[in-house]
Write a protein that holds these residues in place. Sequence first.
Motif, PDB file in Angstrom:
ATOM      1  N   GLU A 139       0.835  -1.200   0.000  1.00 50.21           N
ATOM      2  CA  GLU A 139       0.000   0.000   0.000  1.00 50.21           C
ATOM      3  C   GLU A 139       0.874   1.255   0.000  1.00 50.21           C
ATOM      4  O   GLU A 139       0.557   2.247  -0.670  1.00 50.21           O
ATOM      5  CB  GLU A 139      -0.923  -0.008   1.222  1.00 50.21           C
ATOM      6  CG  GLU A 139      -2.054  -1.009   1.143  1.00 50.21           C
ATOM      7  CD  GLU A 139      -3.002  -0.737  -0.012  1.00 50.21           C
ATOM      8  OE1 GLU A 139      -3.317   0.455  -0.245  1.00 50.21           O
ATOM      9  OE2 GLU A 139      -3.401  -1.696  -0.701  1.00 50.21           O
ATOM     10  N   ALA A 140       1.957   1.206   0.764  1.00 50.08           N
ATOM     11  CA  ALA A 140       2.869   2.349   0.809  1.00 50.08           C
ATOM     12  C   ALA A 140       3.461   2.625  -0.569  1.00 50.08           C
ATOM     13  O   ALA A 140       3.605   3.783  -0.979  1.00 50.08           O
ATOM     14  CB  ALA A 140       3.975   2.099   1.825  1.00 50.08           C
ATOM     15  N   GLU A 141       3.782   1.574  -1.306  1.00 49.30           N
ATOM     16  CA  GLU A 141       4.328   1.756  -2.655  1.00 49.30           C
ATOM     17  C   GLU A 141       3.306   2.427  -3.570  1.00 49.30           C
ATOM     18  O   GLU A 141       3.657   3.299  -4.376  1.00 49.30           O
ATOM     19  CB  GLU A 141       4.735   0.411  -3.252  1.00 49.30           C
ATOM     20  CG  GLU A 141       5.324   0.535  -4.653  1.00 49.30           C
ATOM     21  CD  GLU A 141       5.851  -0.766  -5.214  1.00 49.30           C
ATOM     22  OE1 GLU A 141       6.361  -0.752  -6.337  1.00 49.30           O
ATOM     23  OE2 GLU A 141       5.747  -1.796  -4.519  1.00 49.30           O
ATOM     24  N   LYS A 142       2.036   2.067  -3.429  1.00 44.53           N
ATOM     25  CA  LYS A 142       0.985   2.651  -4.261  1.00 44.53           C
ATOM     26  C   LYS A 142       0.736   4.116  -3.929  1.00 44.53           C
ATOM     27  O   LYS A 142       0.249   4.874  -4.770  1.00 44.53           O
ATOM     28  CB  LYS A 142      -0.315   1.863  -4.083  1.00 44.53           C
ATOM     29  CG  LYS A 142      -0.283   0.450  -4.617  1.00 44.53           C
ATOM     30  CD  LYS A 142      -1.611  -0.252  -4.326  1.00 44.53           C
ATOM     31  CE  LYS A 142      -1.584  -1.700  -4.799  1.00 44.53           C
ATOM     32  NZ  LYS A 142      -2.849  -2.405  -4.462  1.00 44.53           N
ATOM     33  N   ASN A 143       1.040   4.503  -2.696  1.00 49.58           N
ATOM     34  CA  ASN A 143       0.649   5.828  -2.215  1.00 49.58           C
ATOM     35  C   ASN A 143       1.816   6.756  -1.890  1.00 49.58           C
ATOM     36  O   ASN A 143       1.602   7.835  -1.343  1.00 49.58           O
ATOM     37  CB  ASN A 143      -0.236   5.678  -0.969  1.00 49.58           C
ATOM     38  CG  ASN A 143      -1.519   4.922  -1.263  1.00 49.58           C
ATOM     39  OD1 ASN A 143      -2.297   5.315  -2.119  1.00 49.58           O
ATOM     40  ND2 ASN A 143      -1.729   3.811  -0.573  1.00 49.58           N
ATOM     41  N   THR A 144       3.018   6.341  -2.211  1.00 40.93           N
ATOM     42  CA  THR A 144       4.188   7.189  -1.966  1.00 40.93           C
ATOM     43  C   THR A 144       4.658   7.774  -3.288  1.00 40.93           C
ATOM     44  O   THR A 144       4.978   7.030  -4.224  1.00 40.93           O
ATOM     45  CB  THR A 144       5.322   6.383  -1.300  1.00 40.93           C
ATOM     46  OG1 THR A 144       4.843   5.827  -0.067  1.00 40.93           O
ATOM     47  CG2 THR A 144       6.519   7.279  -1.009  1.00 40.93           C
ATOM     48  N   VAL A 145       4.703   9.090  -3.362  1.00 39.56           N
ATOM     49  CA  VAL A 145       4.997   9.778  -4.623  1.00 39.56           C
ATOM     50  C   VAL A 145       6.315  10.549  -4.507  1.00 39.56           C
ATOM     51  O   VAL A 145       6.566  11.236  -3.509  1.00 39.56           O
ATOM     52  CB  VAL A 145       3.867  10.760  -4.988  1.00 39.56           C
ATOM     53  CG1 VAL A 145       4.140  11.413  -6.340  1.00 39.56           C
ATOM     54  CG2 VAL A 145       2.522  10.048  -5.008  1.00 39.56           C
ATOM     55  N   LEU A 146       7.150  10.411  -5.518  1.00 34.90           N
ATOM     56  CA  LEU A 146       8.421  11.133  -5.586  1.00 34.90           C
ATOM     57  C   LEU A 146       8.256  12.356  -6.472  1.00 34.90           C
ATOM     58  O   LEU A 146       7.884  12.244  -7.650  1.00 34.90           O
ATOM     59  CB  LEU A 146       9.512  10.212  -6.144  1.00 34.90           C
ATOM     60  CG  LEU A 146      10.873  10.852  -6.431  1.00 34.90           C
ATOM     61  CD1 LEU A 146      11.513  11.399  -5.154  1.00 34.90           C
ATOM     62  CD2 LEU A 146      11.810   9.831  -7.089  1.00 34.90           C
ATOM     63  N   LEU A 147       8.531  13.519  -5.911  1.00 32.60           N
ATOM     64  CA  LEU A 147       8.366  14.788  -6.625  1.00 32.60           C
ATOM     65  C   LEU A 147       9.696  15.546  -6.680  1.00 32.60           C
ATOM     66  O   LEU A 147      10.621  15.245  -5.922  1.00 32.60           O
ATOM     67  CB  LEU A 147       7.303  15.639  -5.928  1.00 32.60           C
ATOM     68  CG  LEU A 147       5.907  14.990  -5.802  1.00 32.60           C
ATOM     69  CD1 LEU A 147       5.067  15.706  -4.753  1.00 32.60           C
ATOM     70  CD2 LEU A 147       5.199  14.984  -7.161  1.00 32.60           C
ATOM     71  N   ASN A 148       9.774  16.518  -7.557  1.00 30.45           N
ATOM     72  CA  ASN A 148      10.965  17.393  -7.671  1.00 30.45           C
ATOM     73  C   ASN A 148      12.256  16.609  -7.929  1.00 30.45           C
ATOM     74  O   ASN A 148      13.322  17.010  -7.469  1.00 30.45           O
ATOM     75  CB  ASN A 148      11.145  18.243  -6.398  1.00 30.45           C
ATOM     76  CG  ASN A 148       9.983  19.170  -6.133  1.00 30.45           C
ATOM     77  OD1 ASN A 148       9.130  19.374  -6.996  1.00 30.45           O
ATOM     78  ND2 ASN A 148       9.934  19.734  -4.942  1.00 30.45           N
ATOM     79  N   ASN A 149      12.177  15.532  -8.669  1.00 30.55           N
ATOM     80  CA  ASN A 149      13.374  14.708  -8.882  1.00 30.55           C
ATOM     81  C   ASN A 149      13.916  14.855 -10.302  1.00 30.55           C
ATOM     82  O   ASN A 149      14.464  13.913 -10.868  1.00 30.55           O
ATOM     83  CB  ASN A 149      13.065  13.237  -8.568  1.00 30.55           C
ATOM     84  CG  ASN A 149      14.317  12.404  -8.350  1.00 30.55           C
ATOM     85  OD1 ASN A 149      15.237  12.820  -7.647  1.00 30.55           O
ATOM     86  ND2 ASN A 149      14.367  11.229  -8.945  1.00 30.55           N
ATOM     87  N   GLN A 150      13.780  16.058 -10.865  1.00 30.30           N
ATOM     88  CA  GLN A 150      14.230  16.297 -12.236  1.00 30.30           C
ATOM     89  C   GLN A 150      15.708  15.963 -12.427  1.00 30.30           C
ATOM     90  O   GLN A 150      16.112  15.497 -13.494  1.00 30.30           O
ATOM     91  CB  GLN A 150      13.999  17.771 -12.614  1.00 30.30           C
ATOM     92  CG  GLN A 150      12.540  18.161 -12.711  1.00 30.30           C
ATOM     93  CD  GLN A 150      11.974  18.655 -11.382  1.00 30.30           C
ATOM     94  OE1 GLN A 150      12.497  18.327 -10.327  1.00 30.30           O
ATOM     95  NE2 GLN A 150      10.903  19.431 -11.444  1.00 30.30           N
ATOM     96  N   ALA A 151      16.512  16.198 -11.397  1.00 32.09           N
ATOM     97  CA  ALA A 151      17.958  15.969 -11.507  1.00 32.09           C
ATOM     98  C   ALA A 151      18.345  14.524 -11.207  1.00 32.09           C
ATOM     99  O   ALA A 151      19.532  14.173 -11.274  1.00 32.09           O
ATOM    100  CB  ALA A 151      18.706  16.912 -10.557  1.00 32.09           C
ATOM    101  N   GLY A 152      17.377  13.687 -10.883  1.00 31.60           N
ATOM    102  CA  GLY A 152      17.670  12.278 -10.619  1.00 31.60           C
ATOM    103  C   GLY A 152      18.472  12.047  -9.353  1.00 31.60           C
ATOM    104  O   GLY A 152      19.237  11.081  -9.266  1.00 31.60           O
ATOM    105  N   VAL A 153      18.280  12.913  -8.367  1.00 34.46           N
ATOM    106  CA  VAL A 153      19.021  12.779  -7.101  1.00 34.46           C
ATOM    107  C   VAL A 153      18.629  11.500  -6.367  1.00 34.46           C
ATOM    108  O   VAL A 153      19.457  10.824  -5.755  1.00 34.46           O
ATOM    109  CB  VAL A 153      18.782  14.011  -6.201  1.00 34.46           C
ATOM    110  CG1 VAL A 153      19.391  13.812  -4.820  1.00 34.46           C
ATOM    111  CG2 VAL A 153      19.352  15.259  -6.869  1.00 34.46           C
ATOM    112  N   VAL A 154      17.336  11.160  -6.430  1.00 35.31           N
ATOM    113  CA  VAL A 154      16.816   9.944  -5.809  1.00 35.31           C
ATOM    114  C   VAL A 154      16.710   8.865  -6.874  1.00 35.31           C
ATOM    115  O   VAL A 154      16.149   9.110  -7.949  1.00 35.31           O
ATOM    116  CB  VAL A 154      15.437  10.206  -5.156  1.00 35.31           C
ATOM    117  CG1 VAL A 154      14.847   8.914  -4.577  1.00 35.31           C
ATOM    118  CG2 VAL A 154      15.558  11.267  -4.059  1.00 35.31           C
TER     119      VAL A 154
END
Length: 615
Positions: free
Chosen positions: A46-61
Amino acid sequence: MYSIDFRKRATQFCLILVIMTGFSCGSVAQKNENKKSQTWLQQHREAEKNTVLLNNQAGVVPLRNLEQKIASVSIKVKHAAQFDSLLNKYTNVTAFPAAAYAQGNSFASLTKDLASYQTVIVQAEASSLGDQRILNFLKELQNRKQLLLALFGEGENLQLAETLSAPLIWSEKETAASASFAAQLIFGGVPATATLEKDFSEKYAKGKGFKTSAIRLKYSVPEEVGIKSSNLQASVDAIVAEAIREQATPGAVVLVAKGGKVIFQKAYGSHTYDNTQATQISDIFDVASITKVSATTMAVMNLYDQQKISLDSSFAFYVPSAKNTNKAGIKIRELLLHQSGLPAGVHLPLQTQDYSKVPTGQYTVKAGDSAFIRKSYFDEVIWPRMLNAKMGVKDKYVYADVSMYYLKEAVERQAKTSLDTFVAERFYKPLGMQTAGYLPLTRFPESRIVPTEVDATFRKALLRGYVHDGGAAKMGGVSGHAGLFATANDLAILYQMMLNGGTYGGKQYLKPETVQLFTKRHSNRSRRALGFDGWDPDSSQGYPARQASHETYGHTGYTGTCVWVDPKNELVFVFLSNRVHPKVSNKLISLRTRQRVLDAFYTALPDAIVTTVGK
């Protein structure tokens, strides 16, 4: 500020798993384990479905560079311990609870304490961004540091982060599972797959969200790979309990990763038979001959990739002191296969004048608290005896520590640095292996290191943090055949890299064809690969286990350790113990504890590949 002790972090993580899943980390009762593990797994899905990565244009994460100082700051969150525990599975991360800096109207003191850190991970309740002090603190961090932000709470609060450009991981639910997932996402243990389901602001609109891939180990439960926790736990517990009861070893740590997921990690027993210090999964063990593959062979593979070592070049080509001896023509390949004609070992006598109880200008090689070898001992005794060792039949398989003394010399001349420095810089540090290395007492408190034998010879003391092997001790603790210390998690990381074909964390450490070359069987005289031990088709009881596939490679260690990689089953198995405490015993071997524990995992696998012994 405080820095959470790694042992404490690991214990906290185990306790949380116990509470959430019943997944035991010690002697915690196994009750309703399958159901609880399934609940844990469902929460993470459920956490995978509901966890969103934002502001990662530079591919830091996901974060790739682990050779930097990383801090974790917690602001008004409920599951900081869970979050920090998972972060510290990947690399050393120092925790700073913002509550400790709550006095006054600014975060000036915290900012000062973070000055030496390159990356700062902030976990915060999303609504806390409504506090201008906190928002200003985050803005200042993103201007000065590499900031990563994990927010938990109502999505409407995302509009408070409009002015933030740092990578942002958001989960609406603030649970232990969401904290665990977010922490693993930061280092690539799990992928980012979700997007925002509705508009929260112009910047954080419906459909926004970056996707990533898993690039490191994930920490999970057996159910994720189709294994029932209770069945597996009962089998492994019984086998290790028997070993402890029979005094084959006072304690052990068992770790298994399947398909890039750590599904089992448990500590058993105590450091010694007096039961005064329980074994922890974060304990550091003398891994003995696992050094041969985890240090020396890894170094040879790296130099082979750089074309600085050729398998068919002569030893004397790399080590000129061997030129006028009968060892000159030995090939590097023969040393790795233990088919060079060298003897298993060489006697290294210690005369009264060779050691002292106290260090002096002459006695500088530290072998123990009260044992110092004279600095010329290697040049005048060890190396001459190695070069003058009586040769046996060439091409005959003789498992020889001497081969690794030779390879260490070749590695150091080609690498132009010491073996311990070379493997630390090329492998251990960038991989995030926090404890792996030689001379652990220079880096860790004695309490974290599991003791081995009471040395009744020249050191006259219980060995704790000093290498068990006498030859390696006479070299100051750094040798090609022994001397490496590590935790189970460190070895799992190293060998997951091998299982991945030389890649881990988005970085290539070895070429895939080099991994394949060194880990396949090369001899018709033994089961050996190049440096690595392997599956034995002629073992009546199965080696390293009855059900191991023919592709399996790894190594054992005299102190009661082993690591095995089974590419066909995507399995990494680590077993660490101190069977030599307080004196050498063969009970762990006669009970076949390591083999039986490994077979318990094969039996539990729903898709296990069963190998018929002797075929």
